[in-house]
Design an enzyme around this catalytic site. Structure first.
Site, PDB file in Angstrom:
ATOM      1  N   THR A   9      12.167   0.520  -6.223  1.00 13.21           N
ATOM      2  CA  THR A   9      11.346  -0.488  -5.550  1.00 13.21           C
ATOM      3  C   THR A   9      11.533  -1.832  -6.235  1.00 13.21           C
ATOM      4  O   THR A   9      11.819  -1.870  -7.436  1.00 13.21           O
ATOM      5  CB  THR A   9       9.840  -0.131  -5.579  1.00 13.21           C
ATOM      6  OG1 THR A   9       9.121  -1.082  -4.805  1.00 13.21           O
ATOM      7  CG2 THR A   9       9.279  -0.154  -6.985  1.00 13.21           C
ATOM      8  N   ASN A  11       8.934  -3.962  -5.637  1.00 21.92           N
ATOM      9  CA  ASN A  11       7.549  -4.403  -5.527  1.00 21.92           C
ATOM     10  C   ASN A  11       6.955  -4.538  -6.938  1.00 21.92           C
ATOM     11  O   ASN A  11       6.817  -3.544  -7.647  1.00 21.92           O
ATOM     12  CB  ASN A  11       6.807  -3.349  -4.685  1.00 21.92           C
ATOM     13  CG  ASN A  11       5.318  -3.595  -4.607  1.00 21.92           C
ATOM     14  OD1 ASN A  11       4.723  -4.181  -5.502  1.00 21.92           O
ATOM     15  ND2 ASN A  11       4.726  -3.126  -3.535  1.00 21.92           N
ATOM     16  N   PRO A  12       6.611  -5.773  -7.359  1.00 24.22           N
ATOM     17  CA  PRO A  12       6.159  -5.986  -8.744  1.00 24.22           C
ATOM     18  C   PRO A  12       4.884  -5.206  -9.084  1.00 24.22           C
ATOM     19  O   PRO A  12       4.712  -4.766 -10.227  1.00 24.22           O
ATOM     20  CB  PRO A  12       5.891  -7.496  -8.811  1.00 24.22           C
ATOM     21  CG  PRO A  12       6.240  -8.072  -7.501  1.00 24.22           C
ATOM     22  CD  PRO A  12       6.605  -6.999  -6.550  1.00 24.22           C
ATOM     23  N   GLY A  13       3.991  -5.023  -8.096  1.00 27.15           N
ATOM     24  CA  GLY A  13       2.745  -4.275  -8.341  1.00 27.15           C
ATOM     25  C   GLY A  13       3.034  -2.832  -8.697  1.00 27.15           C
ATOM     26  O   GLY A  13       2.480  -2.265  -9.649  1.00 27.15           O
ATOM     27  N   ASP A  71       6.586   7.197  -1.759  1.00 26.38           N
ATOM     28  CA  ASP A  71       6.188   6.802  -0.416  1.00 26.38           C
ATOM     29  C   ASP A  71       4.703   7.100  -0.302  1.00 26.38           C
ATOM     30  O   ASP A  71       4.238   8.131  -0.804  1.00 26.38           O
ATOM     31  CB  ASP A  71       6.984   7.560   0.641  1.00 26.38           C
ATOM     32  CG  ASP A  71       6.899   6.862   1.991  1.00 26.38           C
ATOM     33  OD1 ASP A  71       6.992   5.619   2.021  1.00 26.38           O
ATOM     34  OD2 ASP A  71       6.706   7.542   3.007  1.00 26.38           O
ATOM     35  N   ASP A 154      -6.880  -1.625   1.398  1.00 23.02           N
ATOM     36  CA  ASP A 154      -7.921  -1.543   0.364  1.00 23.02           C
ATOM     37  C   ASP A 154      -9.306  -1.999   0.837  1.00 23.02           C
ATOM     38  O   ASP A 154     -10.295  -1.332   0.537  1.00 23.02           O
ATOM     39  CB  ASP A 154      -7.508  -2.328  -0.887  1.00 23.02           C
ATOM     40  CG  ASP A 154      -6.518  -1.543  -1.733  1.00 23.02           C
ATOM     41  OD1 ASP A 154      -6.388  -0.324  -1.525  1.00 23.02           O
ATOM     42  OD2 ASP A 154      -5.873  -2.149  -2.608  1.00 23.02           O
ATOM     43  N   LYS A 174      -9.329   0.882  -9.851  1.00 24.42           N
ATOM     44  CA  LYS A 174      -8.497   1.530  -8.832  1.00 24.42           C
ATOM     45  C   LYS A 174      -7.453   2.430  -9.496  1.00 24.42           C
ATOM     46  O   LYS A 174      -7.218   3.557  -9.054  1.00 24.42           O
ATOM     47  CB  LYS A 174      -7.823   0.478  -7.932  1.00 24.42           C
ATOM     48  CG  LYS A 174      -7.035   1.126  -6.810  1.00 24.42           C
ATOM     49  CD  LYS A 174      -6.373   0.132  -5.877  1.00 24.42           C
ATOM     50  CE  LYS A 174      -5.366   0.874  -5.000  1.00 24.42           C
ATOM     51  NZ  LYS A 174      -4.544  -0.030  -4.196  1.00 24.42           N
TER      52      LYS A 174
END
Ligand code: IMP
Length: 193
Positions: A9, A11-13, A71, A154, A174
């Protein structure tokens, strides 16, 4: 010595979440960008497992180190687990998440609002069968979005474990209960045994 793992990925998060948990255990997490790899994976699997495996396989062609890919999605009981695998695509098809919240609300009129987030991680090591690590986070779909933390669904997901919407939870709160954190914890246990 640090053990390398490539996470499929950019995606930085997601990258941060994996690094936070696995770096203290001696894993050095790379992403495709770090290795100048550019790929687009068509997520045309029929299950979370198939999609996570497609993402892991696509990237494993390029490297000789273990690869992980995940995923995830929101599965709503009364809608036969919709949007599930299609969580991102469904919101995009309506023009964004606020429209998806409204559409889900309409679909859920008079129905159970039970839902869960699901995450499946595929670990692929050269010459071995893919392994899967999965996590769930149970809750309900709210009638109104609450809070502005997090991303995606969220604000409309009330977490039973936290007693509040993910949209109102801090990152730490979270991460303590999330579907992804639970799946990463299982992977971490496997890798470190
Ligand atoms: P993917 O796992 O990166 O393919 O993301 C799947 C999609 O599921 C995201 O784009 C969101 O729409 C939804 N999703 C997965 N996990 C979460 C979460 O923790 N919060 C909110 N939405 C999520």
């Amino acid at each position: 010595m640090n053990k390398p793992l490539l996470l499929s990925t950019n995606n930085p998060g997601k990258l941060k979440e994996y690094r936070d948990i696995l770096a203290p255990k001696g894993y050095l997490i790379y992403c495709p960008k770090d290795l100048a790899i550019e790929i687009e994976v068509e997520e045309n699997g029929k299950t979370f497992r198939e999609n996570s495996c497609l993402k892991a396989k696509a990237i494993s062609e390029y490297v000789n180190i273990p690869v992980i890919a995940d995923d995830s999605g929101l599965c709503i009981d009364a809608l036969d687990d919709f949007p599930g695998l299609y969580s991102a695509r469904y919101a995009a098809s309506l023009g964004g998440y606020p429209a998806a919240y409204a559409d889900l609300n309409k679909k859920l009129e008079g129905k159970s609002r039970l839902a869960r987030f699901h995450c499946c991680i595929c670990l692929l090591e050269k010459g071995k069968k893919p392994l899967y690590f999965e996590g769930d986070c149970l809750g309900r779909i709210l009638t109104e979005p609450q809070g502005n933390h997090g991303f995606g669904y969220d604000p409309i997901f009330f977490s039973d474990e936290l007693g509040k919407a993910f949209g109102e939870a801090s990152e730490e709160e979270k991460d303590a209960v999330s579907h992804r954190a639970k799946a990463i914890a299982k992977l971490s246990l496997y890798l470190c045994l």
